[in-house]
Motif scaffolding. Structure first.
Motif, short mmCIF file in Angstrom:
data_model
loop_
_atom_site.label_atom_id
_atom_site.label_comp_id
_atom_site.label_asym_id
_atom_site.label_seq_id
_atom_site.Cartn_x
_atom_site.Cartn_y
_atom_site.Cartn_z
N ARG B 125 0.86 -1.19 0.00
CA ARG B 125 0.00 0.00 0.00
C ARG B 125 0.89 1.23 0.00
NH1 ARG B 125 -2.95 -2.92 -1.42
NH2 ARG B 125 -4.86 -3.82 -0.59
N GLU B 127 0.91 5.36 0.55
CA GLU B 127 0.13 6.47 1.05
C GLU B 127 0.92 7.76 0.88
OE1 GLU B 127 -1.49 7.86 5.11
OE2 GLU B 127 -1.74 5.70 4.97
N SER B 129 1.06 11.92 1.89
CA SER B 129 0.46 13.00 2.66
C SER B 129 1.32 14.24 2.51
CB SER B 129 0.33 12.61 4.13
OG SER B 129 1.59 12.36 4.67
N GLU B 144 5.17 13.54 1.88
CA GLU B 144 5.69 12.31 2.40
C GLU B 144 5.01 11.15 1.69
OE1 GLU B 144 4.39 10.41 5.81
OE2 GLU B 144 6.31 9.52 6.29
N LEU B 146 4.65 7.00 1.90
CA LEU B 146 4.89 5.84 2.75
C LEU B 146 4.48 4.60 1.98
CD1 LEU B 146 5.21 4.34 5.59
CD2 LEU B 146 2.79 4.81 5.87
N TYR B 148 4.11 0.39 2.45
CA TYR B 148 4.21 -0.70 3.41
C TYR B 148 3.58 -1.96 2.85
CZ TYR B 148 -0.51 0.84 4.89
OH TYR B 148 -1.82 1.22 4.94
#
Lengths: 104, 158
Positions: B125, B127, B129, B144, B146, B148
């Motif tokens: 996944r 993400e 932000s 940012e 991310l 994971y």
């Protein structure tokens, strides 16, 4: 404590479910780091201080989630998700949630 | 004469920031892309998939969550460019490459955290932000990314 973001834990079977567990933390940026980041904003590139800050904060959210799972008697958390939201100017919330389970 | 110096100085500072942003930013982006491409080629043998694989993985000995993140900031020149783009509309290429870099870097770091013994990373996944609002209040200054997923190791790899 085993963490995965799929529904199962490979090589193990889930014997008990404990429901949702979560952990969060809200972090604000350090003013000194902010000034440095402001300078870095001119040339662009990675803001290492922020990467570390957010990484650290996310680890804290995860460890809070783990604590909650541990107190329920779970030994693993499956289907973990992360979420980030900005609560106020200069502060962001890191949130981690998942399903606490016991595996054998 | 004296009144003219103030605005002129501002203009000089502005042009200086734009040119520093342009040269340093372009160089940094080029270097970063080179590094990304090199490392992507090196980590190619560990597939990171967004599928969940419902069937059992009989040979898997363990799974562990791994993640990687990166905060990338835009340079001054591109910020001005994007500001102009917002007036006229259209494709904001300046931000496209910024977000692309952050995401690819995050995926690479996730793979690096997983280590070379990993066979596959499932359910990845990503993400994103915005953690902007720092220097130029309000604008997308830095983002940012991310990534994971669950790293799977099969028994023969330990």
């Amino acid at each position: 404590m085993i963490l995965t973001n799929i529904e199962t834990i490979p090589g193990k079977t889930i014997v008990e479910h404990f429901g949702l567990v979560s952990g969060n933390t809200i972090r604000a940026k350090h003013i000194g780091k902010d000034i440095l980041a402001g300078l870095k904003n001119i040339v662009g590139g990675e803001l290492t201080a922020y990467t570390e800050l957010l990484q650290e904060a996310r680890e804290e959210a995860v460890s809070r989630m783990k604590q909650q799972a541990q107190s329920l008697g779970a030994n693993a958390i499956v289907n973990v998700r992360f979420s980030t939201s900005s609560v106020a100017q200069g502060a962001s919330e890191l949130y981690a949630y998942g399903t606490a389970v016991r595996v054998e | 004469m004296m009144e003219a110096i103030g605005p002129l100085l501002n203009l000089i500072i502005f042009l200086l920031l734009v040119s520093v942003g342009y040269f340093a930013g372009t160089l940094a982006e080029k270097r970063h892309y080179q590094s990304i491409q090199k490392r992507e080629a090196a980590w190619l043998r560990i597939p990171a998939v967004s599928a969940r694989f419902d069937e059992k993985l009989p040979q898997a000995s363990g799974g562990e969550m791994v993640y990687g993140s990166a905060v990338i900031s835009i340079d001054y020149f591109k910020r001005i460019l994007a500001g102009l783009r917002i007036i006229f509309g259209g494709r904001v290429t300046a931000y496209e490459s910024l977000i692309d870099r952050a995401r690819r870097e995050a995926i690479l770091r996730m793979k690096e955290n997983a280590g070379p013994n990993t066979d596959i990373i499932l359910n990845v996944r990503i993400e994103t932000s915005s953690i902007g609002n720092s220097a130029n209040g309000g604008s997308v200054g830095s983002i940012e990314a991310l990534a994971y997923g669950t790293a799977i190791r099969t028994s023969q790899n330990g």
